[in-house]
Structure formats: structure tokens, C-alpha cells
Design a protein around this motif. Structure first.
Motif, PDB file in Angstrom:
ATOM      1  N   ARG A 240      38.999  53.679  34.878  1.00 51.94           N
ATOM      2  CA  ARG A 240      37.551  53.535  34.994  1.00 51.94           C
ATOM      3  C   ARG A 240      37.215  53.219  36.449  1.00 51.94           C
ATOM      4  NH1 ARG A 240      33.547  49.545  31.669  1.00 51.94           N
ATOM      5  NH2 ARG A 240      31.892  49.585  33.216  1.00 51.94           N
ATOM      6  N   VAL A 241      36.271  53.932  37.026  1.00 52.01           N
ATOM      7  CA  VAL A 241      35.858  53.725  38.418  1.00 52.01           C
ATOM      8  C   VAL A 241      34.548  52.949  38.441  1.00 52.01           C
ATOM      9  CG1 VAL A 241      35.189  54.852  40.578  1.00 52.01           C
ATOM     10  CG2 VAL A 241      37.019  55.837  39.166  1.00 52.01           C
ATOM     11  N   ASP A 242      34.534  51.856  39.214  1.00 54.29           N
ATOM     12  CA  ASP A 242      33.343  51.024  39.355  1.00 54.29           C
ATOM     13  C   ASP A 242      33.201  50.564  40.794  1.00 54.29           C
ATOM     14  OD1 ASP A 242      32.253  50.696  36.612  1.00 54.29           O
ATOM     15  OD2 ASP A 242      34.224  49.809  36.224  1.00 54.29           O
ATOM     16  N   GLU A 243      31.963  50.218  41.158  1.00 50.65           N
ATOM     17  CA  GLU A 243      31.685  49.624  42.460  1.00 50.65           C
ATOM     18  C   GLU A 243      31.456  48.138  42.262  1.00 50.65           C
ATOM     19  OE1 GLU A 243      28.597  51.739  44.525  1.00 50.65           O
ATOM     20  OE2 GLU A 243      29.619  53.665  44.251  1.00 50.65           O
ATOM     21  N   TYR A 244      31.942  47.335  43.221  1.00 47.14           N
ATOM     22  CA  TYR A 244      31.850  45.875  43.135  1.00 47.14           C
ATOM     23  C   TYR A 244      31.300  45.315  44.439  1.00 47.14           C
ATOM     24  CZ  TYR A 244      34.955  46.555  39.152  1.00 47.14           C
ATOM     25  OH  TYR A 244      35.495  46.966  37.955  1.00 47.14           O
ATOM     26  N   PRO A 245      30.575  44.194  44.344  1.00 44.30           N
ATOM     27  CA  PRO A 245      30.002  43.587  45.558  1.00 44.30           C
ATOM     28  C   PRO A 245      31.017  42.736  46.313  1.00 44.30           C
ATOM     29  CG  PRO A 245      29.404  42.276  43.647  1.00 44.30           C
ATOM     30  CD  PRO A 245      30.167  43.480  43.127  1.00 44.30           C
ATOM     31  N   ASN A 246      30.651  42.367  47.512  1.00 37.73           N
ATOM     32  CA  ASN A 246      31.447  41.442  48.315  1.00 37.73           C
ATOM     33  C   ASN A 246      31.712  40.164  47.503  1.00 37.73           C
ATOM     34  OD1 ASN A 246      32.653  40.258  50.663  1.00 37.73           O
ATOM     35  ND2 ASN A 246      30.751  39.147  51.013  1.00 37.73           N
ATOM     36  N   GLY A 247      32.937  39.674  47.564  1.00 34.56           N
ATOM     37  CA  GLY A 247      33.281  38.429  46.889  1.00 34.56           C
ATOM     38  C   GLY A 247      33.727  38.576  45.447  1.00 34.56           C
ATOM     39  N   HIS A 248      33.662  39.785  44.887  1.00 35.17           N
ATOM     40  CA  HIS A 248      34.112  39.968  43.504  1.00 35.17           C
ATOM     41  C   HIS A 248      35.611  39.665  43.412  1.00 35.17           C
ATOM     42  CE1 HIS A 248      34.302  41.557  39.430  1.00 35.17           C
ATOM     43  NE2 HIS A 248      35.441  42.117  39.807  1.00 35.17           N
ATOM     44  N   VAL A 249      35.994  38.853  42.445  1.00 38.84           N
ATOM     45  CA  VAL A 249      37.405  38.497  42.264  1.00 38.84           C
ATOM     46  C   VAL A 249      37.994  39.376  41.161  1.00 38.84           C
ATOM     47  CG1 VAL A 249      39.054  36.666  41.738  1.00 38.84           C
ATOM     48  CG2 VAL A 249      36.952  36.133  42.996  1.00 38.84           C
ATOM     49  N   PHE A 250      38.986  40.169  41.521  1.00 42.87           N
ATOM     50  CA  PHE A 250      39.667  41.044  40.565  1.00 42.87           C
ATOM     51  C   PHE A 250      40.792  40.309  39.854  1.00 42.87           C
ATOM     52  CE2 PHE A 250      37.861  43.877  43.729  1.00 42.87           C
ATOM     53  CZ  PHE A 250      37.233  44.818  42.928  1.00 42.87           C
ATOM     54  N   ILE A 251      41.526  39.524  40.624  1.00 45.96           N
ATOM     55  CA  ILE A 251      42.688  38.816  40.083  1.00 45.96           C
ATOM     56  C   ILE A 251      42.589  37.363  40.517  1.00 45.96           C
ATOM     57  CG2 ILE A 251      45.209  38.624  40.121  1.00 45.96           C
ATOM     58  CD1 ILE A 251      45.271  41.653  40.768  1.00 45.96           C
ATOM     59  N   TYR A 252      42.727  36.476  39.554  1.00 43.31           N
ATOM     60  CA  TYR A 252      42.710  35.040  39.825  1.00 43.31           C
ATOM     61  C   TYR A 252      44.140  34.506  39.811  1.00 43.31           C
ATOM     62  CZ  TYR A 252      37.669  34.910  38.962  1.00 43.31           C
ATOM     63  OH  TYR A 252      36.319  35.104  39.022  1.00 43.31           O
ATOM     64  N   GLN A 253      44.475  33.728  40.812  1.00 41.77           N
ATOM     65  CA  GLN A 253      45.795  33.093  40.861  1.00 41.77           C
ATOM     66  C   GLN A 253      45.973  32.223  39.611  1.00 41.77           C
ATOM     67  OE1 GLN A 253      46.818  31.301  44.616  1.00 41.77           O
ATOM     68  NE2 GLN A 253      48.205  29.861  43.653  1.00 41.77           N
ATOM     69  N   ASP A 254      47.189  32.235  39.077  1.00 42.50           N
ATOM     70  CA  ASP A 254      47.588  31.450  37.906  1.00 42.50           C
ATOM     71  C   ASP A 254      46.978  31.934  36.595  1.00 42.50           C
ATOM     72  OD1 ASP A 254      49.207  29.807  39.489  1.00 42.50           O
ATOM     73  OD2 ASP A 254      47.542  28.459  39.931  1.00 42.50           O
ATOM     74  N   ARG A 255      46.422  33.141  36.575  1.00 36.62           N
ATOM     75  CA  ARG A 255      45.920  33.737  35.336  1.00 36.62           C
ATOM     76  C   ARG A 255      46.602  35.076  35.116  1.00 36.62           C
ATOM     77  NH1 ARG A 255      39.413  32.997  35.530  1.00 36.62           N
ATOM     78  NH2 ARG A 255      39.382  30.743  35.777  1.00 36.62           N
ATOM     79  N   LEU A 256      46.752  35.464  33.852  1.00 38.08           N
ATOM     80  CA  LEU A 256      47.319  36.772  33.535  1.00 38.08           C
ATOM     81  C   LEU A 256      46.368  37.864  33.997  1.00 38.08           C
ATOM     82  CD1 LEU A 256      48.787  36.280  29.961  1.00 38.08           C
ATOM     83  CD2 LEU A 256      50.056  36.813  32.044  1.00 38.08           C
ATOM     84  N   ASN A 257      46.911  38.876  34.604  1.00 40.46           N
ATOM     85  CA  ASN A 257      46.129  40.015  35.046  1.00 40.46           C
ATOM     86  C   ASN A 257      45.947  40.962  33.861  1.00 40.46           C
ATOM     87  OD1 ASN A 257      44.887  41.917  36.625  1.00 40.46           O
ATOM     88  ND2 ASN A 257      46.789  42.720  37.463  1.00 40.46           N
ATOM     89  N   GLN A 258      44.768  41.549  33.724  1.00 44.23           N
ATOM     90  CA  GLN A 258      44.466  42.402  32.571  1.00 44.23           C
ATOM     91  C   GLN A 258      44.380  43.891  32.898  1.00 44.23           C
ATOM     92  OE1 GLN A 258      44.394  41.139  29.443  1.00 44.23           O
ATOM     93  NE2 GLN A 258      45.044  39.266  30.462  1.00 44.23           N
ATOM     94  N   ALA A 259      44.594  44.262  34.161  1.00 46.95           N
ATOM     95  CA  ALA A 259      44.473  45.674  34.541  1.00 46.95           C
ATOM     96  C   ALA A 259      45.266  45.944  35.812  1.00 46.95           C
ATOM     97  CB  ALA A 259      43.009  46.045  34.754  1.00 46.95           C
ATOM     98  N   LEU A 260      45.577  47.218  35.993  1.00 47.43           N
ATOM     99  CA  LEU A 260      46.146  47.704  37.247  1.00 47.43           C
ATOM    100  C   LEU A 260      44.979  48.278  38.032  1.00 47.43           C
ATOM    101  CD1 LEU A 260      48.529  48.587  39.076  1.00 47.43           C
ATOM    102  CD2 LEU A 260      48.594  50.702  37.746  1.00 47.43           C
ATOM    103  N   TYR A 261      44.860  47.905  39.294  1.00 41.71           N
ATOM    104  CA  TYR A 261      43.731  48.334  40.105  1.00 41.71           C
ATOM    105  C   TYR A 261      44.196  49.267  41.214  1.00 41.71           C
ATOM    106  CZ  TYR A 261      41.474  44.380  37.837  1.00 41.71           C
ATOM    107  OH  TYR A 261      40.977  43.507  36.905  1.00 41.71           O
ATOM    108  N   LEU A 262      43.317  50.213  41.544  1.00 40.84           N
ATOM    109  CA  LEU A 262      43.539  51.119  42.667  1.00 40.84           C
ATOM    110  C   LEU A 262      42.298  51.054  43.544  1.00 40.84           C
ATOM    111  CD1 LEU A 262      44.933  53.424  44.237  1.00 40.84           C
ATOM    112  CD2 LEU A 262      43.889  55.023  42.605  1.00 40.84           C
ATOM    113  N   LEU A 263      42.485  50.624  44.785  1.00 40.26           N
ATOM    114  CA  LEU A 263      41.373  50.538  45.719  1.00 40.26           C
ATOM    115  C   LEU A 263      41.048  51.942  46.237  1.00 40.26           C
ATOM    116  CD1 LEU A 263      39.400  48.782  47.300  1.00 40.26           C
ATOM    117  CD2 LEU A 263      41.222  48.392  48.983  1.00 40.26           C
ATOM    118  N   LEU A 264      39.825  52.386  45.985  1.00 39.02           N
ATOM    119  CA  LEU A 264      39.395  53.721  46.412  1.00 39.02           C
ATOM    120  C   LEU A 264      38.641  53.678  47.738  1.00 39.02           C
ATOM    121  CD1 LEU A 264      38.099  54.988  42.944  1.00 39.02           C
ATOM    122  CD2 LEU A 264      40.312  55.456  44.012  1.00 39.02           C
ATOM    123  N   GLU A 265      37.781  52.666  47.892  1.00 37.51           N
ATOM    124  CA  GLU A 265      36.994  52.509  49.124  1.00 37.51           C
ATOM    125  C   GLU A 265      36.820  51.030  49.406  1.00 37.51           C
ATOM    126  OE1 GLU A 265      33.218  54.451  48.622  1.00 37.51           O
ATOM    127  OE2 GLU A 265      34.141  56.407  48.224  1.00 37.51           O
TER     128      GLU A 265
END
Length: 182
Positions: free
Chosen positions: A29-54
Motif C-alpha cells: 500500500r502506498v501512502d504519503e506521510y507528514p514530517n514527524g510521522h513515526v513508522f517504527i517505535y523502539q521497543d515495539r513489534l513492527n507490523q509492516a515492511l516499509y519501502l521509502l519511495l520519496e
């Protein structure tokens, strides 16, 4: 942007068939996110694999002493979130957008289906993952080398001694007198 064309341009994807690339693209799924959006939080399970497009994503870590460390800045074309997904353990890093970004995400369930070694697409997809993990390892190696230079000082470049009598590639000892026998 057509995601399957973008994926085809990435290292490792040249070994996937057109149908395989279409399956991977369809699962993301491709989405746009604003400055400061947290994709992965330290010490929490990650729920997705991310690919930075831009854009740019900052990889950071809070140390045991509460000190904040910026480890690196991810650029377009880099996957992130692999370690937590692959190990099934909480992440040891945080990943935060630096400015507006466009990111493709692959949910954990789709990641598990693609990662199956018993299928042709699974073997090829594992190669893509291994390619990114090798890039991450290279970046970690560079960061450790730079840290050694900072800790030991006096070495402008690893492998080049600053003092004329030092051997090439030798790091200065932090306390040479402590290592000499009595």
C-alpha cells in the motif's frame, strides 16, 4: 508512479519474474506521510515492511542512559523494518519521517506469505531481503568504524596513522601503558 516499475529498478528485484513483482506490488500500500510521522517505535513489534519511495526517514535509537542517537538517514529505495519482522522481536530502533515522505508498506501477513522458502517467489523475495540486510550491515559497519575513530582519536581515516611511526591500519591504544606487562 507505478509501484511495480519502481520495484523492478531496485537491487534484487531483477531476479523476480514480472508476475512475482506484480504480486509484491499488489500486496503493498502506498501512502504519503507528514514530517514527524513515526513508522517504527523502539521497543515495539513492527507490523509492516516499509519501502521509502520519496523523501527521507531518520533511523534513531534511545540508549540505556536516555541519550538519543541518530543512526542514519534512509533514502528513497531503501526498505526498513526488516530486523523486527524477521526476528519477531521488538525493534531496537525508531524510524521517523524527516519532512513529507511517500512510503509503500507490506503488512506482516503478506510479508510472511512472501517469505516462504518453499516457493519460487519466496526464494527470490528472500534474496531481495538479503540484499537490503547486506546494505544495512554495511551501514552499521561504517558507523562502527566512525565511532572507533571518534573514541580513539588521532586517526584521520581508518587505515591511515596520524603519527609517523604507526603501522598502516593500526589503531592507537586507548591506554597503551595499561597493556604493558609489569
Amino acid at each position: 508512479m507505478i509501484l511495480k516499475n519502481y520495484l523492478r529498478s531496485l537491487p534484487g528485484f531483477q531476479f523476480l519474474s514480472d508476475a512475482d513483482v506484480e504480486h509484491v506490488a499488489a500486496a503493498m500500500r502506498v501512502d504519503e506521510y507528514p514530517n514527524g510521522h513515526v513508522f517504527i517505535y523502539q521497543d515495539r513489534l513492527n507490523q509492516a515492511l516499509y519501502l521509502l519511495l520519496e523523501g527521507e526517514v531518520e533511523v534513531s535509537h534511545y540508549g540505556n542512559t536516555g541519550r538519543y542517537y541518530t543512526l542514519k538517514a534512509l533514502q528513497a529505495g531503501e526498505f526498513f523494518g526488516l530486523t523486527s519482522l524477521s526476528m519477531g522481536k521488538p525493534s531496537d530502533i525508531s524510524c521517523t519521517a524527516r519532512g513529507p515522505v511517500k512510503v509503500a508498506s507490506l503488512p506482516y501477513s503478506a510479508y510472511l506469505l512472501l517469505y516462504q522458502p518453499d516457493s519460487e517467489i519466496g526464494c527470490r523475495f528472500q534474496f531481495v531481503i538479503a540484499t537490503q540486510l547486506a546494505r544495512d550491515l554495511h551501514d552499521r559497519h561504517d558507523a562502527l568504524r566512525n565511532l572507533l575513530v571518534q573514541v580513539y582519536g588521532g586517526v584521520s581515516k581508518l587505515g591511515e596513522a596520524s603519527a609517523p611511526n604507526k603501522h598502516r591500519g593500526e589503531l592507537p591504544s586507548p591506554d597503551a601503558d595499561a597493556l604493558t606487562p609489569l
